[in-house]
Design a protein around this motif. Structure first.
Motif, short mmCIF file in Angstrom:
data_model
loop_
_atom_site.label_atom_id
_atom_site.label_comp_id
_atom_site.label_asym_id
_atom_site.label_seq_id
_atom_site.Cartn_x
_atom_site.Cartn_y
_atom_site.Cartn_z
N MET A 27 41.76 51.10 -89.64
CA MET A 27 40.45 51.48 -89.14
C MET A 27 40.03 50.58 -87.98
O MET A 27 39.43 51.03 -87.00
CB MET A 27 39.41 51.43 -90.26
CG MET A 27 39.67 52.41 -91.39
SD MET A 27 39.75 54.13 -90.85
CE MET A 27 38.01 54.47 -90.58
N ARG A 28 40.34 49.30 -88.07
CA ARG A 28 40.05 48.39 -86.95
C ARG A 28 40.85 48.81 -85.71
O ARG A 28 40.33 48.78 -84.58
CB ARG A 28 40.40 46.95 -87.32
CG ARG A 28 39.72 46.41 -88.56
CD ARG A 28 40.07 44.94 -88.75
NE ARG A 28 40.22 44.57 -90.15
CZ ARG A 28 40.55 43.38 -90.58
NH1 ARG A 28 40.78 42.41 -89.70
NH2 ARG A 28 40.67 43.11 -91.87
N THR A 29 42.11 49.19 -85.93
CA THR A 29 42.96 49.61 -84.82
C THR A 29 42.43 50.87 -84.15
O THR A 29 42.41 50.97 -82.92
CB THR A 29 44.39 49.86 -85.33
OG1 THR A 29 44.90 48.66 -85.92
CG2 THR A 29 45.31 50.27 -84.19
N LEU B 262 50.00 50.35 -79.90
CA LEU B 262 48.86 50.85 -80.66
C LEU B 262 49.30 51.95 -81.62
O LEU B 262 48.93 51.96 -82.80
CB LEU B 262 47.80 51.39 -79.70
CG LEU B 262 46.59 52.08 -80.30
CD1 LEU B 262 45.70 51.07 -80.97
CD2 LEU B 262 45.83 52.84 -79.22
N LEU B 263 50.13 52.88 -81.14
CA LEU B 263 50.57 54.00 -81.97
C LEU B 263 51.43 53.54 -83.15
O LEU B 263 51.20 53.92 -84.30
CB LEU B 263 51.35 55.01 -81.12
CG LEU B 263 50.55 55.81 -80.09
CD1 LEU B 263 51.48 56.66 -79.24
CD2 LEU B 263 49.53 56.69 -80.79
N THR B 264 52.44 52.72 -82.87
CA THR B 264 53.33 52.30 -83.96
C THR B 264 52.61 51.38 -84.94
O THR B 264 52.86 51.44 -86.15
CB THR B 264 54.58 51.60 -83.41
OG1 THR B 264 54.19 50.49 -82.58
CG2 THR B 264 55.43 52.55 -82.60
N GLY B 265 51.69 50.57 -84.43
CA GLY B 265 50.92 49.72 -85.33
C GLY B 265 50.06 50.55 -86.27
O GLY B 265 50.00 50.30 -87.48
N ALA B 266 49.40 51.57 -85.72
CA ALA B 266 48.55 52.44 -86.54
C ALA B 266 49.36 53.22 -87.56
O ALA B 266 48.95 53.39 -88.71
CB ALA B 266 47.77 53.40 -85.63
N VAL B 267 50.53 53.70 -87.15
CA VAL B 267 51.35 54.52 -88.04
C VAL B 267 51.98 53.67 -89.16
O VAL B 267 51.94 54.04 -90.34
CB VAL B 267 52.46 55.24 -87.25
CG1 VAL B 267 53.50 55.84 -88.18
CG2 VAL B 267 51.85 56.33 -86.36
N PHE B 268 52.54 52.52 -88.81
CA PHE B 268 53.31 51.76 -89.79
C PHE B 268 52.47 50.85 -90.67
O PHE B 268 52.93 50.47 -91.76
CB PHE B 268 54.40 50.94 -89.08
CG PHE B 268 55.59 51.75 -88.69
CD1 PHE B 268 56.60 52.01 -89.61
CD2 PHE B 268 55.72 52.29 -87.41
CE1 PHE B 268 57.70 52.78 -89.26
CE2 PHE B 268 56.81 53.05 -87.06
CZ PHE B 268 57.81 53.29 -87.99
N THR B 269 51.26 50.50 -90.26
CA THR B 269 50.45 49.61 -91.09
C THR B 269 50.17 50.20 -92.47
O THR B 269 50.43 49.56 -93.50
CB THR B 269 49.15 49.23 -90.37
OG1 THR B 269 49.47 48.45 -89.21
CG2 THR B 269 48.24 48.41 -91.28
N PRO B 270 49.63 51.42 -92.58
CA PRO B 270 49.42 51.96 -93.93
C PRO B 270 50.73 52.29 -94.65
O PRO B 270 50.80 52.15 -95.88
CB PRO B 270 48.59 53.23 -93.67
CG PRO B 270 48.87 53.61 -92.26
CD PRO B 270 49.10 52.33 -91.54
N LEU B 271 51.76 52.70 -93.91
CA LEU B 271 53.02 53.05 -94.57
C LEU B 271 53.70 51.82 -95.17
O LEU B 271 54.15 51.84 -96.32
CB LEU B 271 53.98 53.71 -93.57
CG LEU B 271 53.49 54.99 -92.86
CD1 LEU B 271 54.64 55.64 -92.10
CD2 LEU B 271 52.90 55.96 -93.85
N LEU B 272 53.77 50.75 -94.39
CA LEU B 272 54.39 49.52 -94.90
C LEU B 272 53.53 48.87 -95.98
O LEU B 272 54.05 48.22 -96.89
CB LEU B 272 54.66 48.55 -93.76
CG LEU B 272 55.69 49.00 -92.72
CD1 LEU B 272 55.89 47.94 -91.64
CD2 LEU B 272 57.02 49.31 -93.39
N GLY B 273 52.21 49.04 -95.87
CA GLY B 273 51.35 48.53 -96.93
C GLY B 273 51.65 49.19 -98.26
O GLY B 273 51.77 48.53 -99.30
#
Length: 476
Positions: A400-402, A54-65
């Motif tokens: 936001m969904r995450t 959950l943490l890495t998904g939330a952190v990297f989703t906007p960064l990689l986007g």
């Protein structure tokens, strides 16, 4: 559309990537009760296999986007898939908890595949295919989660638990090969330098917030650690907003994010993520409760997982239907309808929580609403942001969904551990605990309806042309 780009193949490739990373998010859930014995660890430590993803998904989703918008969406998509493959390999070869947690962290970063895929579809497909295609791509987040738990229960029941990670690894390699062969690199790029300080600030904020939310029930909501994390999140958020409003090329364009079309869509996404996750978390556990509770069905882990399967099938079927509804009535109407459908599903669940068929029916209605909602969200976002910010904006919406799912997990855990009863020496949540969860989730879906109605209506500039927002400043 460029020569040599095959829309259906591109969509099929990206959708398969989205489903796989979403499946990966949930595959350890059925295994959690057995993992303490398998890894010789304490149950509270094993829960990190979910928390870290959950943490890495939330952190990297906007960064990689954002990185995709700047350096190439296909390139960053391949990096995200490679992260998932490496994480799957670590989990497949070891039973040591620290190595498993590290592997799950790499797997979590791959969630960025979904907003990156949405952005590639916007750049590469003919205009007539864009909305239906992104509807399918967006819904893969829910479809994969819906299929992940049933698939994992079957593996856990009939095979070695490492098998599911080997399967993810193999499918991930196939997806990488398919992307290299089929998906073109987008020529649409945003200018400027990558906002390193903004990325660090957002990461620190998300870690503090989501760690507090995820561990609040276990550590105690009034504990010094949790209160300190919440205080840190607030302080970091204030500093981060101040900085992002002054930097030349911000990680997140707060001016665009504050537009009603984007702001209310993202808030609705948070609540829909909450309502969706409550359905998944409660269903599997509810049907497994022992009959001694007076309401439990005493179902096996396989049966509990299969209860979510009809919802997954409904999501697959309804994703293209959502696109047609958005084309006819607009994505704003579609999102409001979907949120209302989710609320209706929870009304069904509220009065039928002791019958297996009715439980499955209610869960399927909620899943159907989720599919339609997830399909409509990116269409609303893309009409409100410049084409050079598509991946970053959809990454924020996925984030936001995450966050909604993280908050839901914390609330569900708190309710189920605080409203308990002991019968025949067995302590379990009461039926009222589940009913409270359904009421909270249903009310959340209703609030999402209200937020959706606050999104500015769109009009068409001419017959057959692209719809635009009523407020002129929000078009790209």
């Amino acid at each position: 559309m460029r020569p040599g780009v095959h829309p259906r193949l591109v969509l099929a490739t990206l959708a398969s990537c989205g489903v796989l990373v979403a499946v990966m998010q949930t595959i350890v859930v059925p295994l959690l009760p057995q993992l303490p014995a398998l890894t010789h660890s304490h149950p509270s430590d094993v829960s990190w296999l979910v928390t870290v993803t959950l943490l890495t998904g939330a952190v990297f989703t906007p960064l990689l986007g954002r990185a995709g918008d700047m350096y190439g969406k296909r390139r960053v998509l391949l990096i995200a898939l490679a992260s998932m493959v490496f994480g799957s390999l670590l989990c497949a070869i070891s039973s040591l908890l620290p190595l498993l947690i590290l592997g799950r962290a790499f797997q979590g970063a791959a969630v960025a595949v979904i907003p990156l895929g949405i952005s590639i579809l916007r750049d590469e497909l003919p205009p007539a295919r864009v909305i239906p295609s992104i509807a399918i791509m967006s819904s893969t987040l829910g479809v994969g989660a819906a299929f992940g738990i049933p698939a994992a229960t079957l593996v856990v029941q009939y095979a070695n638990w490492h098998t599911m990670f080997w399967i993810c690894l193999g499918l991930g390699l196939l997806n990488i090969a398919a992307v290299l062969l089929i998906v073109p690199e987008s020529k649409v790029r945003s200018s400027g330098r990558f906002d390193v300080l903004g990325a660090l600030g957002l990461s620190a904020f998300l870690v503090c917030l989501l760690l507090a939310v995820s561990k609040g029930s276990a550590w105690g909501w009034a504990s010094t650690s949790i209160l300190g994390l919440f205080a840190g999140a607030v302080l970091i958020a204030i500093i981060w907003v101040w900085y992002e409003r002054r930097v030349g090329a911000p990680l997140v364009d707060l001016g665009v994010s504050a537009r009603p079309a984007v702001l209310f869509t993202n808030l609705a996404a948070l609540l829909i993520g909450f309502a969706f996750y409550a359905n998944s978390l409660s269903t599997a556990q509810l049907v497994q409760e022992p009959k001694s509770t007076g309401y439990g069905l005493g179902a096996s882990i396989v049966v509990s997982g299969l209860c979510l399967l009809p919802g997954g099938v409904a999501m697959v079927i309804l994703s293209p239907v959502s696109a047609r509804l958005s084309a006819a009535r607009g994505p704003r109407f579609t999102l409001a309808f979907a949120s209302g459908l989710m609320a209706t599903g929870y009304v069904v669940r509220l009065f039928t929580s002791e019958n297996l068929v009715a439980i499955v029916a209610g869960a399927t209605v909620v899943a159907a609403g989720t599919a339609i909602a997830y399909s409509a969200l990116p269409a609303l976002i893309m009409h409100a942001v410049p084409v050079t910010e598509t991946a970053a904006a959809n990454g924020l919406n996925t984030l936001m969904r995450t966050i909604g799912q993280a908050v839901c997990s914390a609330i569900v855990a708190t309710v189920l551990t605080s409203m308990v009863a002991t019968k025949s020496g067995h302590t379990a949540p009461t039926l009222n605990a589940y009913l409270v969860i359904f009421v909270i989730a249903g009310c959340t879906a209703l609030v999402a309806v209200g937020l959706t109605l606050l999104i500015p209506a769109r009009r068409r500039t001419a017959a057959g042309s692209e719809p635009v927002l009523v407020e002129a400043s929000s078009t790209s």
